[in-house]
Design a protein around this motif. Structure first.
Motif, PDB file in Angstrom:
ATOM      1  N   ARG A 302       0.828  -1.210   0.000  1.00  0.00           N
ATOM      2  CA  ARG A 302       0.000   0.000   0.000  1.00  0.00           C
ATOM      3  C   ARG A 302       0.863   1.261   0.000  1.00  0.00           C
ATOM      4  N   ARG A 303       1.876   1.278   0.831  1.00  0.00           N
ATOM      5  CA  ARG A 303       2.746   2.459   0.902  1.00  0.00           C
ATOM      6  C   ARG A 303       3.484   2.686  -0.410  1.00  0.00           C
ATOM      7  N   ARG A 304       3.963   1.597  -1.003  1.00  0.00           N
ATOM      8  CA  ARG A 304       4.717   1.732  -2.266  1.00  0.00           C
ATOM      9  C   ARG A 304       3.807   2.186  -3.399  1.00  0.00           C
ATOM     10  N   PHE A 309       1.881   6.615  -7.054  1.00  0.00           N
ATOM     11  CA  PHE A 309       0.884   7.542  -7.568  1.00  0.00           C
ATOM     12  C   PHE A 309       1.217   8.988  -7.219  1.00  0.00           C
ATOM     13  N   CYS A 310       1.836   9.186  -6.068  1.00  0.00           N
ATOM     14  CA  CYS A 310       2.237  10.540  -5.687  1.00  0.00           C
ATOM     15  C   CYS A 310       3.319  11.073  -6.636  1.00  0.00           C
ATOM     16  N   LEU A 311       4.238  10.202  -7.017  1.00  0.00           N
ATOM     17  CA  LEU A 311       5.303  10.607  -7.946  1.00  0.00           C
ATOM     18  C   LEU A 311       4.742  10.949  -9.316  1.00  0.00           C
ATOM     19  N   LYS A 312       3.723  10.165  -9.734  1.00  0.00           N
ATOM     20  CA  LYS A 312       3.115  10.410 -11.047  1.00  0.00           C
ATOM     21  C   LYS A 312       2.296  11.686 -11.031  1.00  0.00           C
TER      22      LYS A 312
END
Length: 314
Positions: A302-304, A309-312
């Motif tokens: 979940r964290r990864r 998605f945050c990076l994208k």
């Protein structure tokens, strides 16, 4: 009806069944089914990508999860052509050779998923009941051997019963119960000589799916016994939480299989639509749900995924 009438009893082609009575709505039905297949491919590819790129996930538990995701991905690939082909209107029937090949992959991948779930149960048993020896028992070499064993077990035991389908005579109307091919569907249309297929097929189910289910149940009885012996309530809950994802995956896999078996065995009086729905749940529900289950319930995944998605989004 015109398609059915063109296929006589001696034809080597079989009619694929979409959703009886809903033919006029196939275009609209194709939208959710296309979305489901897209989610299957994206979800399982995401799990594989996360495990491959995140070094902290290079552990036995996640290697087995990668095997599960790969199996689910292959299950989606094995059925997408006929399922969506029927709904999009460019496929109405399938040749015997293609049907046999598809049934080999569907049943082989089902046995593979069952074997992977058993291996994951063994992983949870070692992690909880023998944590100090976990890394020494489940070494990279052992995991590779387990993976090869799973592949051989699921691919080499099926050919005798599948190849036999090529040499049967089919005299019933060549109308499949689903928009994909299953062994039990083909032998239902055979005129005679299905004794070997029936006995060998039953032996395969017992020695693979049933045996795996029993061993998984035994492993969880032993896990529960070990967990209840832990004095701290917080530690007991923490230990059981590591099994939640796997238990969900087991239920998601076995409940549709049991439902489809019951429908094929005792549901001859039921509407064909029920058979079609159960068949689609059997092939689509586990590959769809497993990435969702592990993305929600497994903290590391979940964290990864959130980080991905945050990076994208940046």
């Amino acid at each position: 009806m015109s398609a059915i009438s063109t296929l006589n009893f001696n034809s080597s082609r079989f009619i694929l069944t979409g959703f009886p009575g809903l033919e006029v709505d196939y275009f609209w039905l194709s939208i959710p089914f296309s979305s489901i297949y897209a989610m299957i491919f994206l979800g399982n590819c995401m799990v594989l990508h996360v495990i491959r790129t995140e070094s902290s996930l290079h552990q036995p538990m996640f290697y087995f999860l990668a095997m599960l995701a790969f199996t689910d991905l292959c299950m989606g690939l094995s059925t997408i052509y006929t399922v969506l082909g029927v709904l999009w209107g460019f496929i109405q029937d399938i040749s015997l050779d293609s049907c046999i090949s598809q049934s080999y992959f569907i049943h082989g991948l089902s046995f593979m998923e069952s074997s992977v779930l058993l291996a994951m149960a063994f992983d949870r048993y070692i992690a909880i009941c023998n944590p100090l020896r976990y890394s020494s028992i489940l070494t990279s070499d052992k995991i590779m051997k387990i993976g090869v064993t799973i592949l051989c077990r699921s691919s080499l035991l099926i050919p005798p019963v599948i190849i036999r389908l090529k040499f049967l005579n089919y005299c019933s109307p060549h109308i499949l119960s689903h928009s994909f091919c299953l062994h039990q569907d083909l032998i239902r249309m055979a005129c005679s000589g299905i004794r070997f297929n029936s006995i060998y097929g039953l032996a395969l189910v017992i020695s693979n799916l049933l045996l795996d289910a029993v061993l998984i149940l035994i492993s969880y009885i032993m896990i529960l016994h070990a967990v209840l012996a832990i004095a701290s309530r917080e530690e007991r809950i923490k230990s059981l939480q590591t099994c939640v994802s796997h238990i969900c995956a087991v239920l998601v896999f076995y409940i549709p299989i049991i439902g489809l078996t019951m429908v094929h065995r005792f549901g001859r009086h039921l509407s064909p639509l029920v058979h079609v729905l159960m068949g689609n749940i059997y092939i689509l529900f586990p590959p769809l749900m497993n990435p969702i289950i592990y993305s929600i319930k497994t903290q590391q995944i979940r964290r990864r995924v959130q980080r991905l998605f945050c990076l994208k989004g940046m």
